[in-house]
Design an enzyme around this catalytic site. Structure first.
Site, PDB file in Angstrom:
ATOM      1  N   LYS A  25       0.878  -1.185   0.000  1.00 27.59           N
ATOM      2  CA  LYS A  25       0.000   0.000   0.000  1.00 27.59           C
ATOM      3  C   LYS A  25       0.907   1.225   0.000  1.00 27.59           C
ATOM      4  O   LYS A  25       1.960   1.232   0.661  1.00 27.59           O
ATOM      5  CB  LYS A  25      -0.855  -0.044   1.258  1.00 27.59           C
ATOM      6  CG  LYS A  25      -1.877   1.066   1.437  1.00 27.59           C
ATOM      7  CD  LYS A  25      -2.723   0.779   2.690  1.00 27.59           C
ATOM      8  CE  LYS A  25      -3.803   1.830   2.889  1.00 27.59           C
ATOM      9  NZ  LYS A  25      -4.603   1.558   4.114  1.00 27.59           N
TER      10      LYS A  25
ATOM     11  N   SER B 235      -9.528   1.573   3.182  1.00 22.59           N
ATOM     12  CA  SER B 235      -8.672   2.366   2.337  1.00 22.59           C
ATOM     13  C   SER B 235      -7.615   1.553   1.571  1.00 22.59           C
ATOM     14  O   SER B 235      -6.964   2.099   0.690  1.00 22.59           O
ATOM     15  CB  SER B 235      -7.957   3.436   3.171  1.00 22.59           C
ATOM     16  OG  SER B 235      -7.150   2.830   4.151  1.00 22.59           O
TER      17      SER B 235
ATOM     18  N   SER C 162      -9.740  -0.949   7.328  1.00 22.71           N
ATOM     19  CA  SER C 162      -9.196  -0.776   5.981  1.00 22.71           C
ATOM     20  C   SER C 162      -8.506  -1.968   5.377  1.00 22.71           C
ATOM     21  O   SER C 162      -8.073  -1.890   4.232  1.00 22.71           O
ATOM     22  CB  SER C 162      -8.246   0.423   5.967  1.00 22.71           C
ATOM     23  OG  SER C 162      -8.978   1.612   6.177  1.00 22.71           O
TER      24      SER C 162
END
Lengths: 483, 484
Positions: free
Chosen positions: B75, B150, B174
């Site tokens: 990420k 996210s 997330s």
């Protein structure tokens, strides 16, 4: 004694840089004076993803400082974030301590006109320093500013006093004692000129007998002990004049203008900061074990307060003297060593406070850098006692000792400076002087006692100051009255 | 099946048996990426050349560490030395760190091959990856739908067969929610289990690094590599890291599973609920003991979360002032304007909204009523879980109230988007480990079952997950690579 119509109330907030090896939350060097942005890393520069790690040595130094100030040491303490934006604050928050500081209530004893006075300490807490901004000229005129983050993350101890001081002189005395206490505790260099000791003053005035405190102002930018005194005196006077004119004192921060010797308001159109304190989530709370605190207490060296009491009780020295003698551990060690060899503490004290300090100040030198050793001074003083040299000669020799590092005896030998105390030699010189100055002799015989002084002076001149003055006086009297 | 669709364990076997090379595996992933990325858009930065070089080096050396030759993605919240790290935001659009996040470094040291940085909601704030400053990522199961957020890019890339595993972060769900939406395994460890150093901070007391994989065994393997005390992170815990792969296959007969009634109430899509209830029946058939429990303070979790998280975020994001790195508005003629204009230009709307909310919650006069109160609620939430765990081994619930929604359908009302967090946020508030594994389909989209474990009891949670997974085949389903 009331010098003024109002009572002056002063509290001091002092920031002390702790001289640990590394910064408080990262491993960067804590050394002063490096090239800009060389003692930095992503942590103390506030880069994304960075986290603080507490330096244990900082906590130890904070505890030591707290013990030296007779403070309670917290069993449970924590850090908090103090939030505000400024280019020298990389994370836009300062990691500080808000409601659970490491040190609680304490005190420090100072001497005011020879009398002891206890100044209370409210608290002392750890926090990180911000970086430095460098402007071209003044902050309002510069086209740009440069940010140096070497100082960002340097460990500070903020020490807050009770508003117990009642004059600029007391405030100065407190700051000097605080400074020497921190030096003796070994936690800081306390150099105001390098910023490792900083002081802000909170000043208010009130009518005599009034219990409530008046509105106070905070004075910043005090860069010397002298500035502290001057600023307090100025601000107190300013407030008193304002009150006399029927004005209300505005609670604000003011800066000391060294050039104009006034305080100026720092108020700008913005509101006072809301720092939005909250507990620092990246650092676990501190649990401080009593054994650790006790072991630190056991390893504490003699502190100025104890040393001052010792010097006053054992040697009968006055508070003024002991205050100067305990200005730093090195200075006190010099005194103690010298007295150990030459047990006349008042004489040693006088020489240190007089001649030695004169030369140290002239050369802007610390005693540790001085070429004169305690043994050298004791050696010199023994020679004066023995009558080998006069007091005046000793001062000249001392100057030479300071410059060269040579001992007194060597200098005396090299310059042939032994005091002439031999009666026959002196009598011969005196007779020569008397022969050369018949008119003066007549004046003396005629009743002018002071004429003898002139004759003594001539003898001293002829011997290049090496004649034993007491003996010369004695012999001249004898010679003059004999005839 | 192609190499890029295999699990980490399967790839390891091929590598060890010399049946495949690291380069072949990587090239298979790169081919898949070429095919699906035009639609999925999981990657912000692709490191094709670097990855090829790393794979070739590993083939040459022939030494196989735990993850040698396995491609993965990070990420874009993990700082990577020399590689752009944007955090999904314009304010860090061109930021290149000169340090590696600890978790990322541990993967490299284990021989894994970094393929690229993955898309995310800006500063990890969001539940759909639509709040990335750059572009949205799409769900490989249905390109009209979101992958969740996210960590949407991290989930989608694994789901699409682009990489066998990825790292994400989970502050309020997330990892677990996108794992549920994309039909993959997503695990958030206990707070303090994995180092946060080098992970761009959103909410310091809630953020945790976690893993996306295709199955539970892979998850256990990767977790072991990244977990453990980091001297650079004072909130990481000095507990020994067990071998999570050991004990996975243990019998779950007698395992005590609780399901909280508050997590099965209104707001959860009945079809999703049905999947999870079916999963509980499967557990029963395997010998587990299932019982309903109550977590009475659940309804306060979301508001408390939004006070704690936004308050911490308002401070964590204050460093983005244009002074040392990141976007700076050079047109400003004084420092105050430079700071506020840089932030106005660099931050997206939701990030600004949360910063303002957090600042307000901490401000003078409101601190006690909001932030401090939220911290106290946090303690009550933790107590609820502690009480249940006195009598149960693991808690089961849905991972999200719905399946993946269509892009653009929930960007209007911020409150609705927030509702996506209600099932996952209490777990972050209590610092517990949580994971989502595929447990069925609803409306032809994946449904994830959430498991919640005791602090640092990832082994039991993984064992429970593994037991279910091996008794079913939901984890074997792959998206048809197109619109359903």
């Amino acid at each position: 004694m009331k010098d003024y119509d109002y009572e002056i109330v002063i509290g001091l907030e002092v920031h002390v840089e702790l001289k640990t090896e590394s910064k408080i939350f990262c491993g960067c060097s804590n050394r002063f004076g490096a090239e800009p942005n060389t003692n930095v890393c992503p942590v103390c520069s506030g880069f994304p993803g960075m986290l603080p790690v507490l330096n244990q040595e900082v906590v130890e130094y904070a505890i030591r400082a707290g013990l030296a100030l007779n403070c309670e040491i917290a069993s449970y303490s924590k850090f908090d974030r103090k939030n505000y934006f400024y280019p020298d604050l990389p994370k836009a928050y300062q990691i500080s301590q808000y409601d659970l500081p490491i040190c609680g209530k304490g005190y420090m004893d100072i001497y005011v006109n020879g009398e002891p006075k206890r100044i209370g300490i409210i608290r002392a807490h750890m926090e990180e320093d911000a970086g430095k901004l460098m402007h071209q000229g003044s902050i309002t005129q510069t086209a740009f500013s440069l940010v140096d983050l070497n100082r960002s993350g340097v460990p500070l101890l903020e020490i807050v006093s009770q508003p117990d001081m009642r004059s600029a002189a007391e405030a100065r005395e407190y700051l000097e004692k605080l400074r020497s206490t921190m030096l003796f505790a070994g936690v800081s260099d306390c150099k105001m000129q390098e910023g490792s000791l900083r002081c802000d003053a909170n000043v208010s005035v009130r009518s005599w007998g009034e219990q409530e405190l008046g509105i106070r102002t905070e004075i910043k930018n005090l860069n010397s002990f002298r500035a502290l005194e001057k600023a307090i005196e100025y601000e107190a006077r300013r407030q008193m004049d304002a009150l006399d004119d029927g004005e209300v004192i505005v609670q604000e921060t003011r800066t000391w203008d060294e050039e104009k010797q006034i305080t100026r308001s720092m108020r700008n159109k913005e509101e006072a900061h809301d720092y939005r304190y909250f507990p620092e989530p990246d650092l676990p709370p501190l649990i401080i074990g009593r054994e650790w605190v006790e072991s630190i207490a056991r390893s504490m060296p003699e502190l100025p307060q104890q040393a001052q009491v010792r010097l006053m009780e054992n040697y009968g020295l006055p508070p003024y003297d002991v205050s100067i003698l305990t200005a730093s551990p090195q200075y006190l060690a010099f005194f103690d060593s010298c007295v150990a060899e030459y047990p006349q503490p008042k004489a040693v004290a006088n020489w240190m406070m007089g001649e030695l300090n004169k030369f140290l100040n002239q050369s802007n030198m610390e005693i540790a850098e001085c070429k004169i050793l305690p043994g050298h001074l004791s050696g010199l003083l023994k020679l004066v006692d023995a009558g080998s040299i006069s007091g005046k000669m000793a001062k000249d020799i001392f100057a030479e000792m300071f410059a060269s590092g040579k001992e007194a005896e060597q200098i005396i030998r090299e310059k042939g400076l032994v005091q002439i105390s031999d009666q026959d030699t002196l009598t011969a010189m005196i007779e020569e002087v008397l022969k050369a100055n018949p008119k003066v002799v007549e004046d003396y015989r005629g009743g002018k006692q002071k004429a003898a002084g002139f004759l003594v002076g001539q003898v001293m001149k002829a011997t290049k100051g090496q004649a034993n003055p007491a003996l010369v006086n004695q012999l001249i009297d004898k010679c003059l009255s004999a005839e | 099946m192609q190499l890029c669709d295999l699990t980490v364990h399967q790839l390891k076997n091929l590598l060890q048996g010399r049946e495949s090379s690291a380069e072949e595996i990587l090239k298979s992933c790169l081919e898949r990426i070429k095919e699906s990325e035009p639609e999925v858009c999981a990657f912000i930065t692709l490191l094709e050349d670097d990855a090829l070089q790393a794979a070739r080096n590993i083939d040459e050396q022939g030494q196989y560490q735990v993850l040698s030759g396995i491609p993965y993605g990070l990420k874009d919240i993990f700082c990577t030395c020399g590689v752009k790290t944007t955090c999904g935001s314009r304010i860090l659009e061109n930021f290149v760190p000169n340090y590696d996040a600890t978790a990322a470094r541990r993967l490299v040291e284990a021989g894994a091959v970094l393929l690229g940085k993955l898309n995310m909601d800006e500063f990890a704030m969001g539940s759909s990856t639509e709040q990335s400053a750059f572009f949205p990522t799409r769900n490989p199961w249905d390109y009209n739908r979101v992958p969740g957020g996210s960590s949407g890019g991290s989930a989608a890339a694994v789901s699409a067969g682009e990489i066998p595993f990825s790292l994400g972060t989970d502050t309020g769900g997330s990892i677990r929610q996108p794992a549920s939406y994309c039909g993959v395994v997503g695990l958030k460890p206990t707070y303090g289990r994995v180092s946060r150093w080098g992970v761009i901070a959103y909410a310091s007391s809630l953020d945790q690094v976690g893993v996306f994989t295709r199955d539970v065994a892979d998850c256990a393997l990767v977790l072991r590599v990244i977990a453990g005390k980091d001297p650079l992170d004072s909130t990481s815990v000095a507990l020994e890291v067990p071998d999570y792969s050991v004990g996975l296959q243990a019998d779950i007969n007698g395992l005590k599973i609780a399901y909280p009634r508050e997590y099965f109430q209104k707001g959860v899509d009945p079809a999703v609920k049905a999947c999870v209830i079916e999963a509980l029946k499967t557990y029963e058939s395997l010998g587990a003991i299932i019982e309903e429990v109550s977590l009475p303070h659940s309804e306060y979790a979301l508001p408390a979360y939004y006070l704690v998280a936004t308050a911490e975020a308002s401070a964590n994001l204050a460093r983005y002032d244009g002074v040392r790195y990141g976007l700076r508005d050079f047109s400003a003629d004084n420092v105050a304007d430079m700071i506020s204009q840089s932030r106005a230009l660099g931050f997206g709307a939701d990030v600004k909204r949360r910063i303002m909310l957090g600042t307000y919650a901490l401000s003078s006069g409101y601190y006690d009523a909001y932030y401090l109160k939220a911290l106290k609620v946090r303690r009550l939430l933790k107590n609820d879980f502690d009480k249940v765990f006195e009598n149960f081994d693991v808690i089961v619930a849905p991972a999200a109230p719905t399946t993946a929604f269509e892009l653009g359908t929930q960007t209007g009302d911020p409150l609705t988007l927030y509702m996506n967090d209600i099932l996952t946020v209490p777990i972050n508030m209590a610092g517990l480990p949580g994971m989502s594994i595929p447990c069925g389909f609803a409306h032809q989209m994946p449904v994830g079952m959430q498991l919640i474990g005791k602090p640092f009891d990832e082994p039991t949670m993984l064992k429970a997950a593994y037991g279910f997974e091996q008794a079913t085949s939901f984890h074997l389903a792959k998206p048809g690579r197109g619109v359903k």
